[in-house]
Scaffold this active site. Structure first.
Site, mmCIF file in Angstrom:
data_model
loop_
_atom_site.group_PDB
_atom_site.id
_atom_site.type_symbol
_atom_site.label_atom_id
_atom_site.label_comp_id
_atom_site.label_asym_id
_atom_site.label_seq_id
_atom_site.Cartn_x
_atom_site.Cartn_y
_atom_site.Cartn_z
ATOM 1 N N HIS A 133 27.698 -38.597 7.913
ATOM 2 C CA HIS A 133 26.650 -37.651 7.095
ATOM 3 C C HIS A 133 26.911 -37.199 6.109
ATOM 4 O O HIS A 133 26.610 -35.766 5.778
ATOM 5 C CB HIS A 133 26.765 -36.548 8.247
ATOM 6 C CG HIS A 133 26.294 -37.001 10.024
ATOM 7 N ND1 HIS A 133 25.267 -37.776 10.321
ATOM 8 C CD2 HIS A 133 26.310 -36.290 11.343
ATOM 9 C CE1 HIS A 133 25.238 -37.781 11.073
ATOM 10 N NE2 HIS A 133 25.929 -36.751 12.069
ATOM 11 N N HIS A 207 18.746 -33.781 11.438
ATOM 12 C CA HIS A 207 19.903 -33.287 12.950
ATOM 13 C C HIS A 207 19.347 -32.403 14.128
ATOM 14 O O HIS A 207 20.125 -31.500 13.801
ATOM 15 C CB HIS A 207 21.570 -33.476 12.361
ATOM 16 C CG HIS A 207 22.007 -34.098 13.325
ATOM 17 N ND1 HIS A 207 22.604 -33.107 14.355
ATOM 18 C CD2 HIS A 207 22.816 -34.895 13.210
ATOM 19 C CE1 HIS A 207 23.604 -33.786 15.017
ATOM 20 N NE2 HIS A 207 24.144 -35.381 14.013
ATOM 21 N N GLU A 343 17.915 -39.002 16.357
ATOM 22 C CA GLU A 343 18.547 -39.212 14.518
ATOM 23 C C GLU A 343 17.763 -40.307 14.194
ATOM 24 O O GLU A 343 18.401 -41.463 14.974
ATOM 25 C CB GLU A 343 19.778 -38.769 14.476
ATOM 26 C CG GLU A 343 20.429 -37.793 14.995
ATOM 27 C CD GLU A 343 22.187 -37.619 14.726
ATOM 28 O OE1 GLU A 343 22.690 -38.395 13.682
ATOM 29 O OE2 GLU A 343 22.564 -37.535 16.023
#
Ligand code: GLA
Length: 378
Positions: A133, A207, A343
């Site tokens: 991420h 997210h 996601e």
């Protein structure tokens, strides 16, 4: 000097103006949300549509902090996990990315490495041997510039962030704008755009952790899910795709028909064991169309339904397998599998898999992607 008395005419004109202004054309409501670790004050922005759906977003991390939608009895309630002030999001212990904008590279990059034009870039490894991420300080920990871009038709917020060349090891000054628009049909539309001044890679997503019965109301194992995917990308022990596209047919990854999430999650399946449940990228068969649902979630007790539309090629379906009751947020302690993430994304580790759709962005190109979360009841 005396102020001009309000005449009957001017009074009626102002009343007419008020009556003619749709409720949702008002400015977004903005309120303080505390101070980020660097001392900067951050805000919370509320988008509200005519039917009363409300979404709050903070410019800390471009984070969706609450989504209030009606259930089948028209009772409004929050359907995402989160915190009521910025400290919860900014805490070092918060490694869950609740509601956050993810960048520059969503999901994993093997060993934090990728090669562009013969040069190998190293980005921080913050998930075992891999980068997750966007690295140690991803877009979820940046402060974004906010602008009210509401129109007569819809409340809308724009967030902007300039990620400087070399930030977290990624090349190019990356100019990112995210627009959140709340439609009349209880649909939250997220438009991402970006430009760069050097060749780079990019994978942006949101997210949010959904629990359609409300945050803190138990697991999501009784939610049902449909995923428009005939294949998924199996992973190795560090959750990096092996590079194969595997058919979902005959596996617990077949969600082509609405299926209870808990039905097969604990089956004796190698991929489920590696993910501690579902934590996999599904290859969407929607062909980038925003009019075909990529995912549909139904919650039986509230009747709430969530549909996801996206132009992205993949979706990470994650069942909150790293939640363990340690984090206390709105609604209580967040237990194992008490929420699900959908996601929308390019496939994890794409820069290291030439057979996956490309995540490269070059100077002169305009990146654009859209995801819509639509809420209803049945
Ligand atoms: C993604 C990943 C998961 C996990 C969460 C954050 O969904 O795929 O493995 O890291 O983010 O906790």
């Amino acid at each position: 000097m005396l102020e001009k008395p309000l005449t009957f005419l001017s009074l009626s004109i102002s009343l007419l103006t008020i009556a003619a202004t749709p409720q949702w054309a008002q400015k977004l409501q903005q309120r303080p949300f505390g101070k980020a670790p660097d001392g900067q004050a951050v805000s919370l922005y509320t988008l509200r549509n005519a039917s009363g759906m409300e979404v709050t977003i903070t410019n800390y991390g471009g984070t969706i902090t609450s989504v209030k939608v009606p259930d089948k009895n028209k009772n409004f309630g929050d359907v995402v996990l989160g915190f009521d002030n910025v400290d919860g999001y900014a805490a070092k212990e918060n490694t869950s990315y609740f509601g956050a904008t993810i960048g520059r590279y969503g999901n994993r990059l093997a060993h934090g490495k990728f090669t562009l034009n013969g040069h190998t870039y190293q980005v921080p490894t913050n998930d075992g041997p891999n980068s997750l991420h966007g690295g140690t300080i991803g877009f979820n920990r940046r402060i974004w510039q906010a602008k009210d871009v509401s129109t007569a038709n819809a409340p809308a917020l724009e967030l902007h962030y300039l990620s400087p060349d070399g930030e977290q090891g990624f090349p190019g000054n990356l100019n990112v704008t995210i627009r959140y628009t709340l439609g009349k049909g209880n649909d939250l539309r997220i438009d991402y755009s970006a430009t760069t001044d050097k060749d780079t890679v990019l994978n942006l997503t949101n997210h949010s952790y959904f629990n359609l019965a409300g945050p803190g109301s138990g697991t999501v194992l009784n939610h049902s899910l449909m995923l428009a995917a005939d294949q998924f990308t199996p992973v190795d022990a560090t959750l990096i795709p092996t590079g194969k596209l595997q058919s979902v047919a005959g596996t617990p990854f077949d969600f082509r028909k609405l299926t209870r999430i808990g039905e097969r999650i604990d089956q004796n399946n190698e991929q489920l064991k590696l993910g501690k449940g579902y934590d996999h990228n599904f290859v969407l068969n929607t062909g980038g169309s925003l009019s075909k649902a990529a995912a549909r979630v139904e919650e039986p007790t509230t009747g709430r339904v969530l549909e996801v539309f996206t132009d992205q090629p993949g979706i990470q379906f994650y069942t909150g397998n790293f939640l363990n009751g340690q984090t206390k947020g709105i609604g209580g302690a967040y237990q194992f599998r008490s929420a699900l993430c959908l996601e929308t994304q390019h496939f994890p580790d794409s820069p290291n898999h030439p057979n996956f759709p490309s995540t490269e962005l070059k100077p002169g190109q305009q990146f654009h992607s859209t995801t819509i979360y639509r809420f209803s009841t049945k």
